[in-house]
Motif scaffolding. Structure first.
Motif, PDB file in Angstrom:
ATOM      1  N   PHE A  45       0.838  -1.106  -0.048  1.00 24.83           N
ATOM      2  CA  PHE A  45       0.008   0.170   0.198  1.00 24.83           C
ATOM      3  C   PHE A  45       0.918   1.308  -0.045  1.00 24.83           C
ATOM      4  N   ASP A  46       0.615   2.250  -0.715  1.00 19.61           N
ATOM      5  CA  ASP A  46       1.137   3.441  -0.821  1.00 19.61           C
ATOM      6  C   ASP A  46       0.160   4.500  -0.716  1.00 19.61           C
ATOM      7  N   VAL A  47      -0.195   5.211   0.285  1.00 18.10           N
ATOM      8  CA  VAL A  47      -1.263   5.792   0.406  1.00 18.10           C
ATOM      9  C   VAL A  47      -0.889   7.078   1.294  1.00 18.10           C
ATOM     10  N   GLN A  58      -2.748   8.537  -4.961  1.00 21.87           N
ATOM     11  CA  GLN A  58      -2.040   9.779  -5.246  1.00 21.87           C
ATOM     12  C   GLN A  58      -2.774  10.894  -5.359  1.00 21.87           C
ATOM     13  N   GLU A  59      -2.696  11.942  -4.562  1.00 19.14           N
ATOM     14  CA  GLU A  59      -3.537  13.167  -4.418  1.00 19.14           C
ATOM     15  C   GLU A  59      -2.998  14.010  -5.679  1.00 19.14           C
ATOM     16  N   LEU A  69      -5.878  10.088  -7.403  1.00 16.95           N
ATOM     17  CA  LEU A  69      -5.684   8.733  -8.299  1.00 16.95           C
ATOM     18  C   LEU A  69      -5.433   7.863  -7.480  1.00 16.95           C
ATOM     19  N   VAL A  70      -6.221   6.592  -7.846  1.00 15.24           N
ATOM     20  CA  VAL A  70      -5.999   5.274  -7.322  1.00 15.24           C
ATOM     21  C   VAL A  70      -5.611   4.303  -8.377  1.00 15.24           C
ATOM     22  N   ARG A  71      -4.475   3.675  -8.271  1.00 16.36           N
ATOM     23  CA  ARG A  71      -4.090   2.612  -9.265  1.00 16.36           C
ATOM     24  C   ARG A  71      -3.808   1.453  -8.298  1.00 16.36           C
ATOM     25  N   ILE A  72      -4.499   0.352  -9.214  1.00 15.69           N
ATOM     26  CA  ILE A  72      -4.229  -0.985  -8.624  1.00 15.69           C
ATOM     27  C   ILE A  72      -3.427  -1.751  -9.698  1.00 15.69           C
TER      28      ILE A  72
END
Length: 586
Positions: free
Chosen positions: A463-465, A503-504, A510-513
């Motif tokens: 996770f990178d939040v 990513q803000e 923006l959410v990347r999976i």
């Protein structure tokens, strides 16, 4: 033929007093044009002419006015010693052309009776009466062709020529002796045809101004109706069931129009009622007025001028007329708008048109509100279906994994049961349509925690939040994509690698999976881009449609896929916050 040539020669050589004939003809026509202008000065006559559906009073009024013109033309006829030169055809035909068949019939009947009784000499009385009746019927017959000011003057000229020829035929048929009738025809046929054919053009053209006035008035009323509709239509957003909005609507209409009262009903009862002081007595009436019931039954505008003495509306109807226009949805009236109009001799057509225009636009707005409500209900149903759409394989695998862990790590099994319960509680019990991004990620973590227990070291998740994620996103929007990555994201070493990055950005997050699987087949990506069914792969399709529906066509799923893996991008915008607040109520 010889006698006709002699007659024409007499007229042009002066044996007949041509100047006197022309002088009196001009006076007669000028008198009729003067009468036409006086008629148009009268608002009662003008409004009666402009009515499309005339009341009995209007028809009687117009019949009397045009009948009077026919009588005037008879009185001012020029004595030639034979059949008098007259302009009866102008008044009688104009009655039919301007007033319609009924007015043409009764106006010509009045003129015919007068001509029969007072014609001189009496030998021509029957011919004069019969031809006068024929003029009115002929004008009434051509009423649809010439009405509303769309005159074709050459056609009108030829029609009058034909009418005068028929007049001469009547003279030969009904007058006796025949020789006297024949002499009369030769004497007056040419002047009569020319004078009346030109005269009716001048007379009818006098009425062009009233139709121009009507066009201007219609344009003004249309603009007025459009402005009123602009203020009223937003109040129909929730349909006519919202009594507070309907009361505001009736008050708005009352303040913007000359109506004395406004009433809005559904099919059973009055739901809003506003009256000016002059019409306060209308409040004692009970139930929907009969004119409203009739309008809802017919689906058209209805007018009520008077009611029976026993009616609770009797006292009010002494001073007011009621006009009702229905709200029609799918060919069925769901209610009506009833207005109180101060009684006049003639109810202006513009009053009816503005009411009809307003109710038509309102019906469209109500129908649109119903469609939006049905769409919202469908979205809610689809959302509920998505909540209950639990993958049975996931449930079976989760329970099987927990049962295996129970033998070796009972505490770990207890933790997994708590996690599984939290996962299903979120799926089944959350009623909100929009949720904070943090909560959605926690739900994803619950899912991944159970999958880690199943796949152990063969599943790796990162996770990178950011620390703060101040945004709301649709419920259950991430889990299908994460589940797809876990299921198909197997790399060459047999590992399942899943990376979730948030990513803000300036307008949202923006959410990347991403995974390291073999990628999504090109045909599936193509079908997804074209919004085509993807068979059993409904997760991607559902999420793609939800994203586009909420954030716009350009903000569906953004997928980059190859043999080295797949990355799904999801752009959640801040600008839909207003809609998010609205949807949270769902």
């Amino acid at each position: 033929m010889v006698k006709l040539e002699i007659l024409i020669k007499k007229v042009w050589t002066g044996d007949m007093d041509t100047s006197e004939i022309l002088y009196k003809s001009v006076l007669n026509i000028a008198l009729l044009v003067l009468m036409a202008n006086l008629m148009l000065k009268s608002r009662i006559v003008r409004d009666s002419l402009l009515q499309e559906k005339r009341s009995l009073k209007s028809q009687v009024l117009l019949s009397a006015v045009f009948g009077g013109l026919v009588i005037l033309s008879t009185c001012t006829a020029m004595d030639t010693g034979y059949y008098n030169i007259n302009t009866r055809v102008i008044g009688a035909m104009a009655a039919g052309l301007l007033g319609g068949p009924v007015v043409g019939l009764y106006a010509s009947l009045i003129g015919a009776v007068y001509a029969y009784v007072f014609s001189s000499p009496q030998v021509f009385a029957m011919a004069a009466a019969f031809s006068t009746m024929m003029f009115g019927l002929l004008g009434g017959g051509f009423y649809p062709y010439f009405q509303r000011g769309k005159w074709k003057y050459m056609d009108l000229f030829l029609l009058t020529c034909f009418a005068e020829v028929c007049d001469m035929v009547c003279l030969l048929r009904f007058a006796a002796p025949v020789q006297m009738a024949l002499n009369s025809v030769f004497e007056i046929s040419v002047p009569m045809i020319l004078i009346n054919s030109v005269g009716i053009l001048i007379f009818i053209s006098s009425f062009d101004t009233v139709f121009m006035f009507q066009d201007i008035e219609s344009s003004r009323q249309l603009q007025r109706a459009s402005e009123l509709a602009g203020r009223c239509l937003p109040l129909f957003h929730e349909g006519i069931g919202n009594r507070e909005n309907m009361q505001r609507l009736s008050e708005t209409m009352l303040s913007e129009t000359d109506w004395a009262g406004v009433m809005i009903t559904d099919r059973q009862e009055i739901i809003a009622d506003s009256q000016k002081e002059a019409a306060e007595s209308a409040r004692f009436g009970t139930g929907i007025p009969d004119v409203g019931k009739k309008a809802m039954q017919s689906g058209e505008v209805e007018v009520m001028y008077k009611v029976p003495v026993a009616s609770p509306w009797y006292e009010v109807m002494k001073d007011y007329s009621l006009v009702a226009a229905p709200f029609v949805i799918r060919n069925r009236a769901i209610g009506c708008l009833i207005v109180w109009v101060k009684k006049k001799w003639v109810l202006q057509q513009s009053e009816l048109k503005i009411l009809q225009h307003l109710t038509t636009l309102s019906s469209y707005q109500i129908a649109l509100a119903e469609l939006e409500q049905q769409s919202a209900m469908r979205q809610k149903a689809e959302f509920k279906a998505l909540q209950f759409q639990v993958n049975p394989h996931f449930l079976f695998n989760a329970l099987n994994t927990i049962s295996c862990v129970c033998r070796e790590e009972p505490e770990r099994a207890r933790e997994l049961l708590v996690t599984l319960a939290s996962y299903f509680r979120y799926n089944l019990n959350y009623d909100a349509y929009m949720v904070p991004l943090e909560e959605e990620l926690e739900h994803v973590q619950d899912y991944l925690e159970i999958e880690k227990a199943r796949f152990e070291e063969n599943l790796a998740v990162t996770f990178d939040v950011p620390d703060c994620m101040d945004i709301e996103i649709p419920t259950l929007i991430l889990q299908p994509i994460v589940e797809n990555a876990v299921r198909y994201g197997i790399n060459h070493a047999g590992k399942r690698i899943v990376e979730i990055c948030v990513q803000e950005e300036t307008d949202g997050f923006l959410v990347r999976i991403c995974d390291e699987g073999k990628g999504i087949p090109e045909e599936i990506l193509q079908k997804l881009a074209n919004d085509e069914p993807i068979g059993t792969s409904i997760g991607l399709s559902n999420v793609h449609k939800r994203m586009k529906s909420l954030y716009g066509e350009e903000n569906g799923l953004h997928i980059k896929s190859s043999l080295q893996g797949t990355c799904v991008g999801m752009h959640f915008l801040n600008q839909r916050g207003g809609e998010a607040d609205e949807n949270r109520g769902h």
